[in-house]
Motif scaffolding. Sequence first.
Motif, PDB file in Angstrom:
ATOM      1  N   UNK A 135       0.864  -1.178   0.000  1.00 58.95           N
ATOM      2  CA  UNK A 135       0.000   0.000   0.000  1.00 58.95           C
ATOM      3  C   UNK A 135       0.901   1.228   0.000  1.00 58.95           C
ATOM      4  N   UNK A 136       0.482   2.273  -0.687  1.00 55.88           N
ATOM      5  CA  UNK A 136       1.250   3.516  -0.672  1.00 55.88           C
ATOM      6  C   UNK A 136       0.296   4.690  -0.584  1.00 55.88           C
ATOM      7  N   UNK A 137       0.742   5.742   0.080  1.00 54.56           N
ATOM      8  CA  UNK A 137      -0.094   6.923   0.220  1.00 54.56           C
ATOM      9  C   UNK A 137       0.486   7.887   1.228  1.00 54.56           C
ATOM     10  N   UNK A 138      -0.357   8.779   1.769  1.00 50.60           N
ATOM     11  CA  UNK A 138       0.129   9.780   2.712  1.00 50.60           C
ATOM     12  C   UNK A 138      -0.183   9.379   4.146  1.00 50.60           C
ATOM     13  N   UNK A 139       0.658   9.828   5.064  1.00 51.75           N
ATOM     14  CA  UNK A 139       0.471   9.555   6.486  1.00 51.75           C
ATOM     15  C   UNK A 139      -0.429  10.633   7.107  1.00 51.75           C
ATOM     16  N   UNK A 140      -0.981  10.294   8.247  1.00 50.00           N
ATOM     17  CA  UNK A 140      -1.791  11.269   8.976  1.00 50.00           C
ATOM     18  C   UNK A 140      -0.897  12.363   9.545  1.00 50.00           C
ATOM     19  N   UNK A 141      -1.501  13.430  10.019  1.00 54.81           N
ATOM     20  CA  UNK A 141      -0.736  14.552  10.565  1.00 54.81           C
ATOM     21  C   UNK A 141       0.158  14.128  11.726  1.00 54.81           C
ATOM     22  N   UNK A 142      -0.346  13.231  12.591  1.00 56.47           N
ATOM     23  CA  UNK A 142       0.442  12.798  13.743  1.00 56.47           C
ATOM     24  C   UNK A 142       1.513  11.778  13.388  1.00 56.47           C
ATOM     25  N   UNK A 143       1.327  11.083  12.280  1.00 54.81           N
ATOM     26  CA  UNK A 143       2.274  10.042  11.884  1.00 54.81           C
ATOM     27  C   UNK A 143       3.338  10.539  10.909  1.00 54.81           C
ATOM     28  N   UNK A 144       3.216  11.790  10.457  1.00 54.41           N
ATOM     29  CA  UNK A 144       4.177  12.276   9.476  1.00 54.41           C
ATOM     30  C   UNK A 144       5.536  12.556  10.120  1.00 54.41           C
ATOM     31  N   UNK A 145       6.547  12.658   9.297  1.00 51.88           N
ATOM     32  CA  UNK A 145       7.926  12.913   9.712  1.00 51.88           C
ATOM     33  C   UNK A 145       8.025  14.274  10.388  1.00 51.88           C
ATOM     34  N   UNK A 146       8.811  14.335  11.465  1.00 54.69           N
ATOM     35  CA  UNK A 146       8.969  15.581  12.221  1.00 54.69           C
ATOM     36  C   UNK A 146       9.584  16.675  11.345  1.00 54.69           C
ATOM     37  N   UNK A 147       8.820  17.722  11.083  1.00 55.95           N
ATOM     38  CA  UNK A 147       9.305  18.831  10.260  1.00 55.95           C
ATOM     39  C   UNK A 147       8.772  18.805   8.847  1.00 55.95           C
ATOM     40  N   UNK A 148       8.068  17.741   8.463  1.00 48.89           N
ATOM     41  CA  UNK A 148       7.539  17.629   7.100  1.00 48.89           C
ATOM     42  C   UNK A 148       6.153  18.248   6.996  1.00 48.89           C
ATOM     43  N   UNK A 149       5.812  18.689   5.786  1.00 43.30           N
ATOM     44  CA  UNK A 149       4.446  19.127   5.496  1.00 43.30           C
ATOM     45  C   UNK A 149       3.573  17.921   5.151  1.00 43.30           C
ATOM     46  N   UNK A 169       5.990  -0.242   8.051  1.00 44.65           N
ATOM     47  CA  UNK A 169       6.351   0.935   7.265  1.00 44.65           C
ATOM     48  C   UNK A 169       7.671   0.639   6.591  1.00 44.65           C
ATOM     49  N   UNK A 170       7.663   0.538   5.260  1.00 42.28           N
ATOM     50  CA  UNK A 170       8.798  -0.041   4.549  1.00 42.28           C
ATOM     51  C   UNK A 170       9.622   0.954   3.742  1.00 42.28           C
ATOM     52  N   UNK A 171       9.166   2.176   3.616  1.00 37.18           N
ATOM     53  CA  UNK A 171       9.924   3.255   2.968  1.00 37.18           C
ATOM     54  C   UNK A 171       9.093   4.520   3.118  1.00 37.18           C
ATOM     55  N   UNK A 172       9.757   5.672   3.169  1.00 39.64           N
ATOM     56  CA  UNK A 172       9.033   6.934   3.297  1.00 39.64           C
ATOM     57  C   UNK A 172       9.636   8.009   2.406  1.00 39.64           C
ATOM     58  N   UNK A 173       8.800   8.970   2.077  1.00 42.51           N
ATOM     59  CA  UNK A 173       9.228  10.120   1.298  1.00 42.51           C
ATOM     60  C   UNK A 173       8.516  11.341   1.873  1.00 42.51           C
ATOM     61  N   UNK A 174       9.246  12.460   2.002  1.00 43.35           N
ATOM     62  CA  UNK A 174       8.699  13.618   2.708  1.00 43.35           C
ATOM     63  C   UNK A 174       8.785  14.890   1.874  1.00 43.35           C
ATOM     64  N   UNK A 175       7.662  15.595   1.815  1.00 44.81           N
ATOM     65  CA  UNK A 175       7.647  16.954   1.275  1.00 44.81           C
ATOM     66  C   UNK A 175       7.899  17.889   2.460  1.00 44.81           C
ATOM     67  N   UNK A 176       9.055  18.517   2.487  1.00 37.06           N
ATOM     68  CA  UNK A 176       9.442  19.369   3.612  1.00 37.06           C
ATOM     69  C   UNK A 176       9.047  20.827   3.406  1.00 37.06           C
ATOM     70  N   UNK A 177       8.468  21.122   2.244  1.00 45.30           N
ATOM     71  CA  UNK A 177       8.108  22.497   1.895  1.00 45.30           C
ATOM     72  C   UNK A 177       9.334  23.407   2.100  1.00 45.30           C
ATOM     73  N   UNK A 178       9.138  24.609   2.687  1.00 49.34           N
ATOM     74  CA  UNK A 178      10.285  25.484   2.966  1.00 49.34           C
ATOM     75  C   UNK A 178      10.572  25.551   4.465  1.00 49.34           C
ATOM     76  N   UNK A 179      10.072  24.539   5.214  1.00 50.68           N
ATOM     77  CA  UNK A 179      10.241  24.539   6.674  1.00 50.68           C
ATOM     78  C   UNK A 179      11.704  24.542   7.095  1.00 50.68           C
ATOM     79  N   UNK A 180      12.499  23.667   6.503  1.00 55.54           N
ATOM     80  CA  UNK A 180      13.908  23.576   6.883  1.00 55.54           C
ATOM     81  C   UNK A 180      14.740  24.680   6.242  1.00 55.54           C
TER      82      UNK A 180
END
Length: 487
Positions: free
Chosen positions: A200-214, A230-241
């Motif tokens: 399965x692939x998709x987006x995580x919930x707000x509480x389960x997302x990577x610290x600092x990611x959008x 959870x077997x791999x992840x990808x993060x949209x960090x926006x301009x936070x970092x």
Amino acid sequence: MKKNINFIKKNLTPKSTDVAKWYNDVVLLAKLIDYSDVRGSMVIRAGGYSIWEKLQAVLDKKFKSNDVENYYFPLLIPLHLLNKEKDHLEGFSPELVIATHAGGEKLSEPYVLRPTSETIMYKTFSKWIQSHRDLPLKVNQWCNVIRWEKRTYPFLRSTEFLWQEGHTVHRTAQQAIIMAETALKWYKEFYRDYFAISSYSGIKSNQEKFAGATTTYSIELVAPNGKALQAATSHDLSDNFSKVFDISYLDEEGQKCYPYQTSWGISTRAIGGLILAHGDDSGIVLPPKIADPQIVVIAISSKIKKQQAKIVKEAIIIKQELAKSGFRVKLDTDFNLSLGKRINEWEIKGVPLRMEIGAKEIKNKKIKFITRENFSNGWIAFSEIKLKTGKILAEIQANLLSASIKSKKEQTIDIKTRDEFEEVAKTKKVFIRALWCETNNCEDKIKNKTKLTVRVLENDKNVNVSNGKCVFCNKRANRKWLFAKSY
């Protein structure tokens, strides 16, 4: 063809009886790992590392096709860099290993052993990126990571593990989103095409997302015991970092701009997922595309010395012919062990295809084959061995994927009411698909009541449902999410 259930492997708990115990047994018996004197860390043996090498070779090629370049950054990260990004630090603080002394003296500033590299990389990126001409920047590193886990399992959760982490910097938010989604696609394709696992692939919930990611995108595997991995992840960090670490550039008009970033990774946890997905009561089962060896040629002993020498000679010829055709193959002529013990060892290791040759095979000019995937067997004429072997291995690969697709479907249930949700959570080990309101409060209540966590909003199920109601709190809900207990 039925699975080989004629006997129970010595020292191997049947998977059908106890998946957790079987897993701990099989990683040792298959010689994938050994335990070390370092708490929660493992020695990855040749059998386990060869799988990692195959993963690395395939994915590295995909990365480079998208102009991602390999770098290496330090293992030690000054603590003040993590302190710069509050959410990031809070997300990792329980798992940090911190060095305070070196060279017999207390350090002027503590160093964190790399839990992930955003902070040290992005401090460096702020020096490298000055102009719009410096973008996009696409960096990857293959490295080790240290996280102090309370409970550890080989491959699945260890204090030290191997992974790759990709980090990219882009001019626009849309470019970053495309990159994050592309990385997720690479991982999904790898699991499907090489590990023969339907995920399965998709987006995580707000509480389960990577610290600092959008937004965090995830690959989720359905383990045989119904748990989520959870077997791999990808993060949209926006301009936070980029704002925190002052990564900025001047555009064509000379205006200062903050770029948009992504990070994405896969680790040796993938090997744990592979073991769980295909293994059976007889050991692990490796898909041919990543198995090394793909084939073992076993010479069957003879009491007649001259005949035995002839058998070995013919086995060597077959092994060489297969190797010349590009197959990864090993020869077993260890006559000091019984045939049963030799077969047992190769079955536990999950070698996809076994070929046996003895006096009878030489006489008939045919070699016997047995597949590891379902123990089907037959005979191949010596003259057709190259052609038939390729077809058999391709069939094994396809069968494993078909079985994974079927298993995932059977272990996923669509739920409409709270009573049904709670009953299934209590009595079955499955993934639950249901409408959810997506609020933090409701997510906490679901976890506390059922021990299930929100896994993902599936990419192909991300469609609005009109007038929907949350399965748990009955508030308005427009999208269906997956829930499961996790490793």
